[in-house]
Write an enzyme that holds these catalytic residues in place. Structure first.
Site, PDB file in Angstrom:
ATOM      1  N   THR A 233      13.119 -43.554  -6.771  1.00 30.70           N
ATOM      2  CA  THR A 233      13.636 -42.835  -7.147  1.00 30.70           C
ATOM      3  C   THR A 233      14.801 -42.611  -7.508  1.00 30.70           C
ATOM      4  O   THR A 233      15.751 -41.793  -7.551  1.00 30.70           O
ATOM      5  CB  THR A 233      13.374 -42.243  -5.655  1.00 30.70           C
ATOM      6  OG1 THR A 233      13.653 -43.436  -5.010  1.00 30.70           O
ATOM      7  CG2 THR A 233      12.044 -41.850  -5.860  1.00 30.70           C
TER       8      THR A 233
ATOM      9  N   GLU B 218       1.096  -0.732   0.374  1.00 30.97           N
ATOM     10  CA  GLU B 218      -0.039  -0.553  -0.148  1.00 30.97           C
ATOM     11  C   GLU B 218       0.703   1.373   0.553  1.00 30.97           C
ATOM     12  O   GLU B 218       0.509   2.566  -0.551  1.00 30.97           O
ATOM     13  CB  GLU B 218      -1.020  -0.312   1.448  1.00 30.97           C
ATOM     14  CG  GLU B 218      -1.596  -0.954   1.123  1.00 30.97           C
ATOM     15  CD  GLU B 218      -1.166  -2.280   1.988  1.00 30.97           C
ATOM     16  OE1 GLU B 218      -2.450  -3.287   2.596  1.00 30.97           O
ATOM     17  OE2 GLU B 218      -0.486  -2.339   2.214  1.00 30.97           O
TER      18      GLU B 218
ATOM     19  N   CYS C 270      -2.568  -3.655   7.041  1.00 32.62           N
ATOM     20  CA  CYS C 270      -2.736  -4.147   8.101  1.00 32.62           C
ATOM     21  C   CYS C 270      -2.546  -2.806   9.633  1.00 32.62           C
ATOM     22  O   CYS C 270      -2.979  -1.604   8.851  1.00 32.62           O
ATOM     23  CB  CYS C 270      -1.217  -4.210   8.927  1.00 32.62           C
ATOM     24  SG  CYS C 270       0.247  -2.672   7.873  1.00 32.62           S
TER      25      CYS C 270
ATOM     26  N   GLY D 224      14.861 -38.503   1.267  1.00 25.93           N
ATOM     27  CA  GLY D 224      15.087 -40.001   0.473  1.00 25.93           C
ATOM     28  C   GLY D 224      13.700 -40.769   0.956  1.00 25.93           C
ATOM     29  O   GLY D 224      12.621 -39.989   1.812  1.00 25.93           O
TER      30      GLY D 224
ATOM     31  N   TRP E  36      21.447 -38.857 -13.141  1.00 26.13           N
ATOM     32  CA  TRP E  36      20.110 -37.510 -12.782  1.00 26.13           C
ATOM     33  C   TRP E  36      18.589 -38.824 -13.548  1.00 26.13           C
ATOM     34  O   TRP E  36      18.985 -38.991 -15.141  1.00 26.13           O
ATOM     35  CB  TRP E  36      20.162 -36.526 -13.389  1.00 26.13           C
ATOM     36  CG  TRP E  36      21.560 -35.512 -13.092  1.00 26.13           C
ATOM     37  CD1 TRP E  36      22.457 -35.623 -13.616  1.00 26.13           C
ATOM     38  CD2 TRP E  36      21.262 -34.887 -11.997  1.00 26.13           C
ATOM     39  NE1 TRP E  36      23.322 -34.253 -12.381  1.00 26.13           N
ATOM     40  CE2 TRP E  36      22.664 -34.241 -11.578  1.00 26.13           C
ATOM     41  CE3 TRP E  36      20.325 -34.501 -10.737  1.00 26.13           C
ATOM     42  CZ2 TRP E  36      22.697 -33.466 -10.477  1.00 26.13           C
ATOM     43  CZ3 TRP E  36      20.522 -33.682  -9.814  1.00 26.13           C
ATOM     44  CH2 TRP E  36      21.495 -33.192  -9.501  1.00 26.13           C
TER      45      TRP E  36
END
Length: 372
Positions: A165, A56, A79, A303, A174
């Site tokens: 995974t 604001e 606020c 994990g 990867w």
């Protein structure tokens, strides 16, 4: 109250502005503001960082005298209290706006309707509820902390099409392509903390930081971004200062069952003792403790053991699953280690909210179904 199409357009612009603070505002919410007079936008602003002017204030500075008699569209109730900055409701009153439309009421107990009440008492017309769902999506973590006392947890998972995974020997780099890995950096950058377990740090020698070199094309200068707090659960005191994690001087929090006084930890490392449950760190207590430290949103990158425990205890709010077009096979490692289920009624049902292509991979966003 009914809102016009113009009202919706201006609030949509305020939401768009608020998104520009998504890498920097924590622990404050993302907020945008648009000031309109006679059908023309005369001021715009968004909150950038805690301690700096709110949305604001920026919008009023741009509007100057044109704010008098104007309508302010704000994504969150202004606020009403003095914190590190003066109350925005007071600033709007002094500027002479005639109307304030907020997308939603602020759940912060220090505000919670008081800002709108202050404006009403000053004779300013107020309304709220315009594009509220979109506004809530801006601040899922802030709202979770204010309303439920714990952070919003996003669990990042990367897997092959058959849900693995890693190879059976643990090799995983990867599974996904570079575009998905860049997307993960964006997710980290928008989070207050990255949570993982000691196993992930020890096996991968992980740094768990936001890598600016992968995000050089983002619109906001990376040097303004915060590094998320790196939170490690290490109940067996296995971490040591020689790990790559501790070569980067940004905050690290280690959650332990007993504090480690044997090592000389860097100044940016904090150890916190958390109560245990069945000889494991109490994960609910850990999240509550992080909320007390103004952590709004957590990026869970762990994990199968920690991810499985968080999943089984219902502590994950959102699942981000990156699926690569690869097949690993039977011996691959699973997404979760969790107790065997005995009945279909025990299965966690998720609602898929988005499916999108990220380079050569697919990203699925899912949340728990309400009441499940």
């Amino acid at each position: 109250m009914s809102f016009t199409q113009a009202d919706q357009t201006y609030m949509a612009r305020a939401i768009e502005l608020a998104q520009q603070g998504r890498f920097t505002t924590t622990p404050n919410p993302n907020v945008g503001c648009v000031i309109v007079k006679n059908g023309e936008i005369v001021g715009e602003g968004f909150h950038l960082r805690a301690g700096e002017p709110h949305a604001e204030v920026h919008a009023l500075r741009q509007a100057q005298a044109r704010a008098r008699g104007a309508t302010a569209y704000v994504t969150l109730e202004p606020c009403s209290h003095y914190g590190r900055t003066p109350p925005c409701a007071k600033g709007l009153i002094e500027a002479g706006v005639s109307k304030v439309i907020a997308a939603m009421v602020d759940p912060n107990p220090e505000v919670a309707g008081r800002g709108l009440a202050m404006l009403n008492e000053a004779g300013i017309e107020t309304a709220f509820g315009l594009l509220e769902q979109q506004a809530r999506a801006l601040n899922k973590g802030f709202l979770k902390r204010m309303e439920q006392g714990r952070p919003y947890v996003v669990c990042k998972l990367a897997a092959s099409l058959d849900g693995k995974t890693a190879l059976g020997n643990g090799e995983s780099k990867w599974i996904t392509g570079p575009a998905a890995r860049r997307d993960v950096q964006l997710g980290r950058a928008q989070s207050c903390a990255i949570l993982t377990g000691a196993d992930t740090v020890l096996v991968d020698d992980a740094r768990l930081n936001v890598r600016a070199e992968e995000l050089a094309d983002i619109e906001r200068p990376v040097e303004l971004w915060r590094q998320p707090v790196r939170v490690i659960i290490d109940s067996q005191n296995r971490l040591h200062p020689e790990l790559a994690l501790f070569k980067i001087p940004s905050p690290v929090v280690i959650l332990r069952s007993d504090l480690d006084n044997q090592h000389n930890w860097p100044h940016f490392v904090e150890q916190i003792k958390i109560n245990t449950r069945a000889d494991k760190i109490d994960l609910q207590a850990a999240l509550n403790t992080l909320a007390e430290r103004n952590i709004n949103q957590i990026w869970l990158e762990a994990g199968a053991t920690l991810a499985g425990a968080m999943h089984q205890q219902g502590l994950i709010d959102e699942y981000l699953i990156y699926l690569a077009p690869k097949i690993i096979g039977t011996d691959g490692r699973d997404l979760f280690n969790s107790a065997a289920l005995l009945s279909m009624s025990q299965i966690t049902e998720l609602q898929i909210t988005e499916v999108t292509s990220i380079g050569t991979d697919i990203r699925i966003t899912a949340q728990k179904q309400q009441g499940k």
